[in-house]
Structure formats: structure tokens, C-alpha cells
Design an enzyme around this catalytic site. Structure first.
Site, PDB file in Angstrom:
ATOM      1  N   ARG A  59      20.267 -14.827 -19.259  1.00 28.77           N
ATOM      2  CA  ARG A  59      20.262 -13.706 -18.328  1.00 28.77           C
ATOM      3  C   ARG A  59      20.818 -12.445 -19.006  1.00 28.77           C
ATOM      4  O   ARG A  59      21.480 -12.509 -20.021  1.00 28.77           O
ATOM      5  CB  ARG A  59      21.117 -14.034 -17.094  1.00 28.77           C
ATOM      6  CG  ARG A  59      20.390 -14.966 -16.122  1.00 28.77           C
ATOM      7  CD  ARG A  59      21.216 -15.304 -14.906  1.00 28.77           C
ATOM      8  NE  ARG A  59      22.342 -16.147 -15.253  1.00 28.77           N
ATOM      9  CZ  ARG A  59      23.591 -15.736 -15.390  1.00 28.77           C
ATOM     10  NH1 ARG A  59      23.895 -14.465 -15.173  1.00 28.77           N
ATOM     11  NH2 ARG A  59      24.558 -16.567 -15.707  1.00 28.77           N
ATOM     12  N   HIS A 117      28.900 -21.079  -6.113  1.00 34.70           N
ATOM     13  CA  HIS A 117      28.269 -21.439  -7.388  1.00 34.70           C
ATOM     14  C   HIS A 117      28.821 -22.808  -7.753  1.00 34.70           C
ATOM     15  O   HIS A 117      29.757 -22.941  -8.542  1.00 34.70           O
ATOM     16  CB  HIS A 117      28.604 -20.403  -8.468  1.00 34.70           C
ATOM     17  CG  HIS A 117      27.848 -20.619  -9.749  1.00 34.70           C
ATOM     18  ND1 HIS A 117      28.343 -20.278 -10.980  1.00 34.70           N
ATOM     19  CD2 HIS A 117      26.632 -21.155  -9.996  1.00 34.70           C
ATOM     20  CE1 HIS A 117      27.461 -20.575 -11.915  1.00 34.70           C
ATOM     21  NE2 HIS A 117      26.419 -21.127 -11.337  1.00 34.70           N
TER      22      HIS A 117
HETATM   23  N1  ATP Z   1      33.094 -33.701 -21.007  1.00 33.63           N
HETATM   24  C1  ATP Z   1      31.994 -33.088 -20.584  1.00 33.63           C
HETATM   25  N2  ATP Z   1      31.807 -32.830 -19.266  1.00 33.63           N
HETATM   26  C2  ATP Z   1      30.709 -32.184 -18.837  1.00 33.63           C
HETATM   27  N3  ATP Z   1      29.725 -31.778 -19.643  1.00 33.63           N
HETATM   28  C3  ATP Z   1      29.825 -32.020 -20.964  1.00 33.63           C
HETATM   29  C4  ATP Z   1      30.964 -32.686 -21.483  1.00 33.63           C
HETATM   30  N4  ATP Z   1      30.817 -32.788 -22.812  1.00 33.63           N
HETATM   31  C5  ATP Z   1      29.648 -32.222 -23.117  1.00 33.63           C
HETATM   32  N5  ATP Z   1      29.025 -31.756 -22.005  1.00 33.63           N
HETATM   33  C6  ATP Z   1      27.730 -31.033 -22.015  1.00 33.63           C
HETATM   34  O1  ATP Z   1      27.943 -29.754 -21.434  1.00 33.63           O
HETATM   35  C7  ATP Z   1      26.786 -29.314 -20.761  1.00 33.63           C
HETATM   36  C8  ATP Z   1      27.092 -28.975 -19.314  1.00 33.63           C
HETATM   37  O2  ATP Z   1      25.964 -28.279 -18.811  1.00 33.63           O
HETATM   38  P1  ATP Z   1      25.525 -28.206 -17.289  1.00 33.63           P
HETATM   39  O3  ATP Z   1      24.043 -28.041 -17.225  1.00 33.63           O
HETATM   40  O4  ATP Z   1      26.088 -29.333 -16.511  1.00 33.63           O
HETATM   41  O5  ATP Z   1      26.221 -26.837 -16.928  1.00 33.63           O
HETATM   42  P2  ATP Z   1      26.287 -26.103 -15.531  1.00 33.63           P
HETATM   43  O6  ATP Z   1      27.715 -26.006 -15.121  1.00 33.63           O
HETATM   44  O7  ATP Z   1      25.373 -26.772 -14.601  1.00 33.63           O
HETATM   45  O8  ATP Z   1      25.804 -24.643 -15.952  1.00 33.63           O
HETATM   46  P3  ATP Z   1      24.729 -23.630 -15.319  1.00 33.63           P
HETATM   47  O9  ATP Z   1      25.355 -23.012 -14.124  1.00 33.63           O
HETATM   48  O10 ATP Z   1      24.482 -22.661 -16.378  1.00 33.63           O
HETATM   49  O11 ATP Z   1      23.511 -24.424 -14.981  1.00 33.63           O
HETATM   50  C9  ATP Z   1      25.772 -30.432 -20.857  1.00 33.63           C
HETATM   51  O12 ATP Z   1      24.938 -30.148 -21.930  1.00 33.63           O
HETATM   52  C10 ATP Z   1      26.650 -31.652 -21.144  1.00 33.63           C
HETATM   53  O13 ATP Z   1      25.969 -32.649 -21.865  1.00 33.63           O
HETATM   54  O1  OAA Z   2      21.277 -18.562 -14.390  1.00 29.65           O
HETATM   55  C1  OAA Z   2      21.103 -19.192 -15.417  1.00 29.65           C
HETATM   56  O2  OAA Z   2      20.396 -18.806 -16.361  1.00 29.65           O
HETATM   57  C2  OAA Z   2      21.718 -20.528 -15.560  1.00 29.65           C
HETATM   58  C3  OAA Z   2      22.781 -20.778 -14.623  1.00 29.65           C
HETATM   59  O3  OAA Z   2      22.651 -21.614 -13.764  1.00 29.65           O
HETATM   60  C4  OAA Z   2      24.021 -19.983 -14.750  1.00 29.65           C
HETATM   61  O4  OAA Z   2      24.141 -19.168 -15.639  1.00 29.65           O
HETATM   62  O5  OAA Z   2      24.921 -20.216 -13.928  1.00 29.65           O
HETATM   63 MN    MN Z   3      24.495 -21.868 -12.574  1.00 25.80          MN
END
Ligand code: ATP
Ligand code: OAA
Ligand code: MN
Ligand code: CA
Length: 686
Positions: free
Chosen positions: A181, A345
């Protein structure tokens, strides 16, 4: 056997099935003939017409009447789309027709209505025309309306470079120059109402623009979209709480964008689509086309603009699909609190006993990874609402980070990467089409977008009762925070408002980082474009980039709801814990976290991030299990020297020594002993 006059055997086209030669050899004319005179006709037989989206109402008494009403409905739908696409400076909306321009005449062979029925114009009721006629009013814009994933695959593969089917059936695609983004290019129209209501100024994500500039960009986007042969239109919903559902229309130029939103928003049933009517919010995604740098406020060729009064969003200069998802999330962060509903979020899942957990966290902290839990029902991975009746997912899909994805660690997410899933910016073998999830050649921020029902234990509809646990995820690249601590309500509010994480994504996952100082992060790009190094970040409400109101508004609502429904707060560090130099002697239980980190950043030369290992995912999962099961509520706790956090001394399946960062760091307090957070010396000055 019949012979032609020249003596050759005549080719039988009828009744061949029953005929066999005496020697028993079957000829290839032994099956029933196809009912086609030409190859085109043969091809037209291949596709059965879809059922009309309007179910025949009062009992199919007159098939003629039903056909008419379907035609009328389609006409109204096109009129609505023409109105959406109308220029604000010309008299009429574009001539829109349904269907793929590449399929002209095909349908006619089958008696279907021609894709060129009378085009629909939309006339403005209020705008004075300034240009009576232009070439653009002479052309047609084909509308590809709510196409299915299969149709979108074909469109992408035929017309969008960089689109491929992977070995598991997902659609691999490229998002172009932007792979994250662009928060610095996100603008909100400041008018009388929004000046009062929204959060502006220092710290706010809302960069202002005026109405006129918005209209200039809108016109640019609309003209670009209308200049194309075809546009994709998605009519979908947000929010599984049907009382508070929002109808969204997404107009885009790429099949990639249409499939992404098909997966990420809630997909209407045929009946719901019939009743769709006018959308509550419309996105104009002209991402391939830049904004005009001569336009006021434009600081780059990218602009993502939201106009709350017009209920519109315009995207210019970025094709990263996450802008649409998170743009709409911003809109929900405005609309929902006005109804007393808290937008979050967060990820969300539910145990078999109905216990709901929320997972707050910035990008990459583990919302998707940890809410996708084989032992629990998935309500959603990223965007939720908490109302008086409980929680509801805003979306209809998940958006998982893919870097270093493995079947072993994240089986449910891996299995969801199949036909229908959009895979952004991954690298694959050109022959086998097997994806290499470790490859960061295009970006670190590789992503998969799939419908939530691709997770086997998704809870449909995606709603649940009031949360029992509120888990704040932080991915600490500096090794300050313990892996888990129990929070009281004021601490929960403190961490929610400050929303600490180090803004970097998976820069070395679980792998051991190379020895200092050679460790570098030059090729890392996070979810937000341009983030190359870990930065200690305080993102209010774990999503400052999307909030519209002042953070205290959301925090007050969260505190009230947590208290009312008796939820417990937890802080879980999914990043690094210990393993780096820590100023334990100067940091005390009463040092606020932000003072600590602010101080830390001023002393960057002494400090290195990423020493040691990211906490292993299986350990984090055990910690989360212990929160869900109630084990951690009754565990023994001790207070840490740092920040006075309550940390458990033991958790089933987790080595006790990693629970306290003091065990995993080496103190170098003596090296800066001259400075005890005086805030005046050179080291303390920011
Ligand atoms: N101990 C851990 N706990 C959680 N995730 C981990 C850990 N170690 C490594 N990871 C990695 O960190 C990443 C977490 O990404 P995730 O997609 O869950 O993020 P998110 O909080 O959903 O972010 P977004 O809002 O950007 O989607 C994954 O690639 C996961 O494999
Ligand atoms: O919006 C995106 O590109 C991915 C996401 O979920 C975040 O940043 O929280
Ligand atoms: Mn997100
Ligand atoms: Ca996610």
C-alpha cells in the site's frame, strides 16, 4: 456400405453407431454425430446458458413475462452501471453493454440475446453539459458484471501479462510497480462535515484534499475506464451482520482486481443481487493510469482518494489490490462507530464451546496465521465489527502473507491456495508452475487472497458472540517484549493506543539471522511500500493507516466493550524476544514502552535488531492455545523488570526460559552508563 460415384467409401453421418465392419474394427464415426453444421456452432454448444439471475417469480405461469422481467432487470442494472461511470462534465453516461467484446456474435448462434442489445445511456439530471458530443460518446464500454472465477481466470490469462495458473490451480498475478500500500498517497476529502468528524493533523493517516481535486481525479479515472473496451464491475457486500451491511460496487480495469474483490468481499446470492439496486459505496480503480502531477495536492503519480460525502473512492497510479480492501476498511472505520459499532483491525476465531478471541495486530504480526487454527472456527482474518450483538467479519475472504509459507507450519492456508485463489507477486517454476514461497525476487510482500470458505473450519455466516479474549499481537524486532503477558484493562488500553510493532515483515522468519554487522535488509519490502528496515512503529489501534476518527474514540469503545463483556487482554510478541542487547539496568518497571523505544532509536548504533531468532510459530501457537483453554488465566505469574508486565512462569509445551526476555539477552548497560534517560544528553536527543 454405400459408395460414391467415384468409388470411395462415403462418410456416414447418420446411424453410424450401429454399423460395424465385418472384421470388427470400429471406425471413428461410431459415436452419435454432433448436432452442429459448423465449428462455430459446435463451440456454441459447449456452453449452456446460465440460469437468469432473476428467479421466475409468480410461478412461471408465463415464460414470456419472465423473460421480459429478466430483460428489464438487466436494463436497470446496466443503467445503474452507466450512472456510476458517468462523467461529471458531459451530458450522458457511457454507452454500456453487457458481455465480453471478444465474443461478439457468438451467443447469437445459440439464440441468446445478442451482446449488443440497445446500449444504455444514463442522463444526468442536474449537471449542465459542457461538451455536447465527443468521440467517447460514440463508443461502447463492455461491462463484465460479477464474472465467475473461471471467467476471470480466462480474462486474466488472455489479456493480462504476468497471469499464470500455478500447479495447485491458483491464479498467479503481478500487481505492477507497487507491491504494497501507499499510505503517503492516501487522501480524504476535507469538507465541512469531515473537518469536524475526522482526525486530522499530526499522527493522522488522513491526508487532506479538497472536493474539486477529488472530482478532477475522479474524472481522470472515469475517462480512463470509459476509454477501455471493457471494464469489470463487482457488486458485493461488506459485513456479515446483515443489519449493518454495506453494498459496494467496484469498477476496475483488470480481471485480477475483480477476482481479488470477488474473493475478499462478501459474495451476494442471486436473489441478493437481484435486489442490489444502488450501491452504498463505489470504487473507481484506474490503477494502471497515473494521476496528473499538475493536479493540486499530488505528490507522486499515485493517489488513493476517498470522498465520504460522495461515497466514492478513486485509485490512480497503483495496481496493488490491497488499496481497495483497506480503503473500504477505512470507510467502515468511519461508518460503524457512528452506529456505536467498533471496527477492528483484527482476526477472529471461535472455539467449539463458543469462546471468541480477537487478534489485533499490525501487518505481518500474525492475525491471519494465528486466527487460522485447525482446532477452532475461523470467523475472519483481518477486519471485524464488534456491536451489541457480538462480532461480525466485514469481509468474505482472507489475505494471507505467503513468504516462507509451508505446508507443515500453515497447512490450512497452503490448502486454500487452489483454483479461485489470487496469488500476488510470487515466483514459480516456468514449467511445473510450482511456487517457490521462499523467493522474494518480486517482493517480500507476496500474498494469497481466497474466499473464507476455502478454510475448512470457517464459520459461515462469519459472526460470533462477544469476545472472551483480546489478544494484542506485536512483532517486536528489537527483542524487548516477552512472548506473552497478561494485561489489565489500563494496560490493554495503553498497548492498544500505542500499538507497538516493528514495521517490517518477516525479514528473517524463524531462520537464524547472520552475524552482525553484515545483516542487512536492503531487499526487504513490507506491506507498506517503501519500508526497507525495521522501524519501531506506534500505530494507534493496531491500524492507524485505516482509522478515520481519533484513536481515543476507538479505544474508549474497546474499553467499554471489554469491561461490559468481561474480556481479558493479552500481549503476545510474535517477533523477537531477547537475543539482543537490552538496557535492563536503565529500563525499569515504570518505564513506558514508547519512552524506551524512543530512547532506543536514538541509540541505534549500539543496538541491532534481529539478533537471535523470531519466536517459533509452534511455540506461539502453544501460547495461544493456553490463552484459549483458560490455562493461562490460572497460571503463576511474575512481574518483569521491563514495563512491569505480568508474565507466566510456565506454559505447557513452551520452554520456560524463553518466557522471560531477561534470560535471552545480554545486558550492555555499562556501555551507556553515563546516560540514565536524562533526555538532555546527545544520546537522548532525537
Ligand atoms: N511466531 C510467529 N507467530 C505468528 N506468525 C509468525 C511467527 N513466526 C513467523 N510467522 C510468520 O509471520 C507472518 C504473519 O503474517 P500474517 O499474514 O498472519 O499477518 P497479518 O497480521 O495477518 O498481517 P496483514 O494485516 O498484513 O494481513 C506469516 O508469514 C507467518 O508464517
Ligand atoms: O492491506 C494490505 O495490503 C495488507 C493488510 O492486511 C495490512 O496491511 O494490514
Ligand atoms: Mn491487515
Ligand atoms: Ca492477513
Amino acid at each position: 456400405m454405400a459408395s460414391t460415384p467415384n468409388g470411395l467409401a462415403r462418410i456416414e453421418t447418420h446411424g453410424a453407431k450401429t454399423k460395424k465392419h465385418e472384421n470388427g474394427i470400429c471406425h471413428d464415426d461410431s459415436s452419435a454425430p454432433v448436432r452442429a453444421q459448423t465449428i462455430d456452432e459446435l463451440h456454441s454448444l459447449q456452453r449452456k446458458r446460465s440460469a437468469p439471475t432473476t428467479p421466475i417469480k409468480d410461478g412461471a405461469s408465463s415464460p414470456f413475462a419472465a423473460a421480459l422481467s429478466e430483460e428489464e432487470r438487466q436494463r436497470q442494472q446496466l443503467q445503474s452501471i452507466s450512472a456510476s461511470l458517468a462523467s461529471l462534465t458531459r451530458e450522458t453516461g457511457p454507452k454500456v453493454v453487457r458481455g465480453d467484446p471478444a465474443r461478439k456474435g457468438e451467443a447469437a448462434a445459440k439464440g441468446a440475446p445478442s451482446p449488443h442489445p440497445q446500449p444504455v445511456h444514463h442522463h444526468h439530471p442536474h449537471v449542465t453539459p459542457t461538451i455536447a458530443v465527443s468521440d467517447s460518446s460514440l463508443k461502447f464500454t463492455h461491462v463484465l458484471y460479477n464474472l465467475s472465477p473461471a471467467e476471470l481466470y480466462e480474462q486474466a490469462i488472455k489479456y493480462e501479462k504476468g497471469s499464470f495458473i500455478t500447479s495447485t490451480g491458483a491464479l498467479a498475478t503481478l500487481s505492477g510497480a507497487k507491491t504494497g500500500r501507499s499510505p503517503r498517497d492516501k487522501r480524504i476529502v476535507k469538507d465541512e462535515a469531515s473537518a469536524q468528524e475526522l482526525w486530522w493533523g499530526k499522527g493522522s493517516p488522513n491526508i487532506e484534499m479538497d472536493e474539486h481535486t477529488f472530482l478532477t481525479n475522479r474524472e481522470r479515472a472515469v475517462d480512463y475506464l470509459n476509454s477501455l473496451d471493457k471494464v469489470f464491475v463487482n457488486d458485493q457486500f461488506l459485513n456479515w451482520d446483515t443489519e449493518n451491511r454495506i453494498k459496494v460496487r467496484i469498477i476496475s480495469a483488470r480481471a485480477y482486481h475483480s477476482l481479488f474483490m470477488h474473493n475478499m468481499c462478501i459474495r451476494p446470492t442471486e436473489e441478493e443481487l437481484e435486489e442490489f439496486g444502488t450501491p452504498d459505496f463505489t470504487i473507481y480503480n484506474a490503477g494502471q493510469f497515473p494521476c496528473n502531477r499538475y493536479t493540486h495536492y499530488m505528490t507522486s503519480s499515485t493517489s488513493v482518494d476517498i470522498n465520504l460525502a460522495r461515497r466514492e473512492m478513486v485509485i490512480l497510479g497503483t495496481q496493488y489490490a490491497g488499496e481497495m480492501k483497506k480503503g473500504l476498511f477505512g470507510v467502515m472505520h468511519y461508518l460503524m462507530p457512528r452506529r456505536g459499532i467498533l471496527s477492528l483491525h483484527s482476526g477472529c476465531n471461535m472455539g467449539k464451546q463458543g469462546d471468541v478471541a480477537l487478534f489485533f495486530g499490525l501487518s505481518g504480526t500474525g492475525k491471519t496465521t494465528l486466527s487460522t487454527d485447525h482446532n477452532r472456527l475461523l470467523i475472519g482474518d483481518d477486519e471485524h465489527c464488534w456491536s451489541d450483538t457480538g462480532v461480525s467479519n466485514i469481509e468474505g475472504g482472507c489475505y494471507a502473507k505467503c513468504i516462507d509459507l509451508s505446508q507443515e507450519k500453515e497447512p490450512d492456508i497452503c490448502n486454500a491456495i487452489k483454483f479461485g485463489t489470487v496469488l500476488e507477486n510470487v515466483v514459480f517454476d516456468e514449467h511445473t508452475r510450482e511456487v517457490d514461497y521462499t523467493d522474494k525476487s518480486v517482493t517480500e510482500n507476496t500474498r494469497a487472497a481466497y474466499p473464507i470458505e476455502y478454510i475448512p473450519n470457517a464459520k459461515i455466516p462469519c459472526v460470533g458472540p462477544h469476545p472472551k479474549n483480546v489478544i494484542l499481537l506485536a512483532c517486536d524486532a528489537f527483542g524487548v517484549l516477552p512472548p506473552v503477558s497478561k494485561l489489565n484493562l489500563p494496560q490493554t488500553m495503553y498497548h492498544f493506543i500505542s500499538g507497538y510493532t516493528a514495521l517490517v515483515n518477516n525479514f528473517c522468519s524463524e531462520a537464524e539471522s547472520p552475524a552482525l554487522p553484515s545483516y542487512h535488509l536492503d531487499d526487504v519490502a513490507g506491506t507498506e511500500d517503501g519500508i526497507k528496515e525495521p522501524q519501531a512503529t506506534f500505530s494507534a489501534c493496531f491500524g492507524a493507516a485505516f482509522i478515520m476518527l481519533h484513536p481515543t474514540k476507538y479505544a474508549a469503545m474497546l474499553a467499554e466493550k471489554m469491561q461490559k463483556y468481561g474480556a481479558t487482554g493479552w500481549l503476545v510478541n510474535t517477533g523477537w524476544s531477547g537475543g539482543r542487547y537490552l538496557l535492563l539496568s536503565t529500563v525499569t518497571a515504570s518505564t513506558p514502552l514508547h519512552i524506551y523505544l524512543w530512547h532506543e532509536l536514538t541509540l541505534n548504533s549500539l543496538f541491532r535488531y534481529g539478533v537471535g531468532k523470531r519466536i517459533r510459530l509452534p511455540y506461539t501457537r502453544k501460547i495461544i492455545d493456553a490463552i484459549h483453554s483458560g490455562e493461562l488465566l490460572t497460571a503463576n505469574y511474575k512481574k518483569t523488570e521491563v514495563f512491569g508486565l505480568e508474565i507466566p512462569t510456565e506454559i505447557d509445551g513452551v520452554p520456560s526460559e524463553i518466557l522471560d526476555p531477561i534470560n535471552t539477552v545480554s545486558s550492555v548497560a555499562s556501555r551507556i552508563s553515563s546516560c540514565h534517560f536524562c533526555y538532555t544528553c546527545k544520546k537522548c536527543r532525537v
